[in-house]
Design an enzyme around this catalytic site. Structure first.
Site, PDB file in Angstrom:
ATOM      1  N   ASP A   6       0.836  -1.203   0.000  1.00 56.00           N
ATOM      2  CA  ASP A   6       0.000   0.000   0.000  1.00 56.00           C
ATOM      3  C   ASP A   6       0.870   1.252   0.000  1.00 56.00           C
ATOM      4  O   ASP A   6       0.363   2.379  -0.038  1.00 56.00           O
ATOM      5  CB  ASP A   6      -1.027  -0.009   1.140  1.00 56.00           C
ATOM      6  CG  ASP A   6      -0.391  -0.147   2.505  1.00 56.00           C
ATOM      7  OD1 ASP A   6       0.857  -0.212   2.588  1.00 56.00           O
ATOM      8  OD2 ASP A   6      -1.143  -0.202   3.496  1.00 56.00           O
ATOM      9  N   SER A   7       2.208   1.056  -0.018  1.00 50.58           N
ATOM     10  CA  SER A   7       3.122   2.183  -0.269  1.00 50.58           C
ATOM     11  C   SER A   7       2.881   2.753  -1.662  1.00 50.58           C
ATOM     12  O   SER A   7       3.390   3.836  -1.981  1.00 50.58           O
ATOM     13  CB  SER A   7       4.585   1.748  -0.119  1.00 50.58           C
ATOM     14  OG  SER A   7       4.832   0.561  -0.843  1.00 50.58           O
ATOM     15  N   ASP A  36      -1.044  -6.050  -0.114  1.00 49.23           N
ATOM     16  CA  ASP A  36      -1.537  -5.426   1.128  1.00 49.23           C
ATOM     17  C   ASP A  36      -3.041  -5.216   1.060  1.00 49.23           C
ATOM     18  O   ASP A  36      -3.557  -4.685   0.060  1.00 49.23           O
ATOM     19  CB  ASP A  36      -0.889  -4.042   1.301  1.00 49.23           C
ATOM     20  CG  ASP A  36       0.401  -4.096   2.079  1.00 49.23           C
ATOM     21  OD1 ASP A  36       0.567  -5.010   2.912  1.00 49.23           O
ATOM     22  OD2 ASP A  36       1.252  -3.217   1.851  1.00 49.23           O
ATOM     23  N   LYS A  74      -1.368  -9.454   2.832  1.00 48.26           N
ATOM     24  CA  LYS A  74      -0.668  -9.015   4.053  1.00 48.26           C
ATOM     25  C   LYS A  74      -1.547  -8.019   4.786  1.00 48.26           C
ATOM     26  O   LYS A  74      -2.208  -7.202   4.141  1.00 48.26           O
ATOM     27  CB  LYS A  74       0.676  -8.360   3.670  1.00 48.26           C
ATOM     28  CG  LYS A  74       1.398  -7.703   4.836  1.00 48.26           C
ATOM     29  CD  LYS A  74       2.852  -7.414   4.536  1.00 48.26           C
ATOM     30  CE  LYS A  74       3.144  -6.096   3.846  1.00 48.26           C
ATOM     31  NZ  LYS A  74       2.722  -4.898   4.579  1.00 48.26           N
ATOM     32  N   GLU A 131      -1.693  -5.558   8.644  1.00 44.58           N
ATOM     33  CA  GLU A 131      -0.891  -4.995   9.725  1.00 44.58           C
ATOM     34  C   GLU A 131      -1.554  -5.251  11.078  1.00 44.58           C
ATOM     35  O   GLU A 131      -2.759  -5.037  11.228  1.00 44.58           O
ATOM     36  CB  GLU A 131      -0.725  -3.475   9.525  1.00 44.58           C
ATOM     37  CG  GLU A 131       0.012  -3.123   8.247  1.00 44.58           C
ATOM     38  CD  GLU A 131       0.213  -1.624   8.046  1.00 44.58           C
ATOM     39  OE1 GLU A 131      -0.197  -0.827   8.929  1.00 44.58           O
ATOM     40  OE2 GLU A 131       0.757  -1.244   6.998  1.00 44.58           O
ATOM     41  N   GLU A 167       8.970  -4.110  10.659  1.00 44.05           N
ATOM     42  CA  GLU A 167       9.386  -2.803  10.136  1.00 44.05           C
ATOM     43  C   GLU A 167       9.933  -1.934  11.262  1.00 44.05           C
ATOM     44  O   GLU A 167       9.289  -1.732  12.298  1.00 44.05           O
ATOM     45  CB  GLU A 167       8.189  -2.113   9.445  1.00 44.05           C
ATOM     46  CG  GLU A 167       8.576  -0.759   8.863  1.00 44.05           C
ATOM     47  CD  GLU A 167       7.588  -0.228   7.827  1.00 44.05           C
ATOM     48  OE1 GLU A 167       6.644  -0.958   7.437  1.00 44.05           O
ATOM     49  OE2 GLU A 167       7.769   0.924   7.398  1.00 44.05           O
TER      50      GLU A 167
HETATM   51  O1  KIV Z   1       3.546  -1.113   1.627  1.00 45.66           O
HETATM   52  C1  KIV Z   1       4.719  -1.465   1.677  1.00 45.66           C
HETATM   53  O2  KIV Z   1       5.546  -1.185   0.796  1.00 45.66           O
HETATM   54  C2  KIV Z   1       5.146  -2.255   2.836  1.00 45.66           C
HETATM   55  C3  KIV Z   1       6.615  -2.455   3.013  1.00 45.66           C
HETATM   56  C4  KIV Z   1       7.217  -1.238   3.569  1.00 45.66           C
HETATM   57  C5  KIV Z   1       6.913  -3.655   3.825  1.00 45.66           C
HETATM   58  O3  KIV Z   1       4.348  -2.682   3.590  1.00 45.66           O
END
Ligand code: KIV
Length: 272
Positions: free
Chosen positions: A52-53, A91, A121, A123, A190
């Site tokens: 989600d980055s 994510d 994934k 959190e 992280e």
């Molecule tokens: O969204 C992302 O890129 C991440 C990484 C920083 C692990 O969750």
């Protein structure tokens, strides 16, 4: 004894656990589009994270919170189209799993069904226990994410290192054990102290993948734009840049502009 690494034609969640067992470090990188994912996959990266980055590096938002489930599915679909070898993890974005486990499962199913990705994934630890259980019960592989969890940035207030104090470190260890017990196949750690990463990793059979979590993680992950030096204003200590694309791309584009202005492009050979 042979030191040859096992070749993986297609990386699966099982391969990752096997890599940990064999002492082989796992490489993970983000990708959000077809062209980049093709390059990342051809370079034999084990896991591609459609993170989600994307909210930051693709859409320019300050945090990961605004990206939607539909947008994540769009990015994931492009990546899946490109990739032949890597395991693709996506994510679940903020707001698509926190309210209840049924919503979490619905979001996970949409990602798997509409994009063709291999795993999701999310959190958090004990707070999302029921959602993790429900998603795993549906046969969807789950990766955890502990430590600095960017979807909670407004709760933390800063992007500094997490779990430096004993209480938070203990909770993180408990959460990691819980995620393994529930059946997660790996955990992203992280921005936590390296010593804590060592302790967590040694206590698990599933792999830990670190970002700013030091050398004791079973694998490493970076955001591809950071590794390539496209995000030149982001300079955390943990980041190793392998290129300076911000400058190199800027120079190439400036040369193109000059060539167009000077009527130097296209040349006679570059036209029909
Ligand atoms: O969204 C992302 O890129 C991440 C990484 C920083 C692990 O969750």
């Amino acid at each position: 004894m042979s030191t040859a690494k096992k070749e993986y034609k297609r990386v699966t969640v099982k391969s990752l656990v096997e890599m940990k067992k064999n002492g082989e470090k796992i490489s993970m990188l983000t990708a959000y589009d077809y062209s980049m994912a093709k390059i990342v996959d051809a370079a034999n990266v084990d896991v591609i994270l459609v993170g989600d980055s994307a909210s930051n590096v693709m859409a320019g938002h300050e945090t990961t919170l605004p990206i939607t489930l539909d947008q994540m599915i769009y990015h994931a679909t492009s990546v899946v189209t490109a990739v032949k070898r890597a395991l693709i993890v996506v994510d679940i974005p903020f707001g698509s799993y926190q309210s209840d486990p049924k919503e979490a499962l619905r979001s996970a199913i949409r990602i798997m069904k509409e994009s063709g990705a291999h795993a999701i994934k999310l959190e958090g630890g004990i707070e999302i226990k029921e959602s993790v259980k429900r998603i795993l019960n549906a046969g969807i592989p789950v990766m955890g994410h502990l430590g600095l969890t960017p979807q909670s940035i407004y709760k933390f207030g800063t992007y500094t290192v997490r779990a430096k104090e004993e209480e938070e470190a203990k909770k993180l260890i408990d959460d990691a054990q819980l995620l393994e017990k529930l059946g997660c196949f790996g955990i992203v750690l992280e921005k936590i102290p390296a010593k804590l990463t060592k302790k967590v990793s040694e206590g698990l059979t599933i792999p830990t993948i670190g970002i700013g979590a030091g050398k004791y993680a079973d694998g490493q992950v970076l955001v591809i734009h950071d590794l390539l030096g496209m995000t030149h204003e982001f300079n955390p200590r943990f980041l190793r840049r392998y290129m300076n694309l911000y400058e190199d791309m800027g120079n190439a584009i400036s040369r193109y502009v000059t060539d167009v202005k000077n009527k130097d492009f296209p040349s006679d050979e570059e036209q029909y």
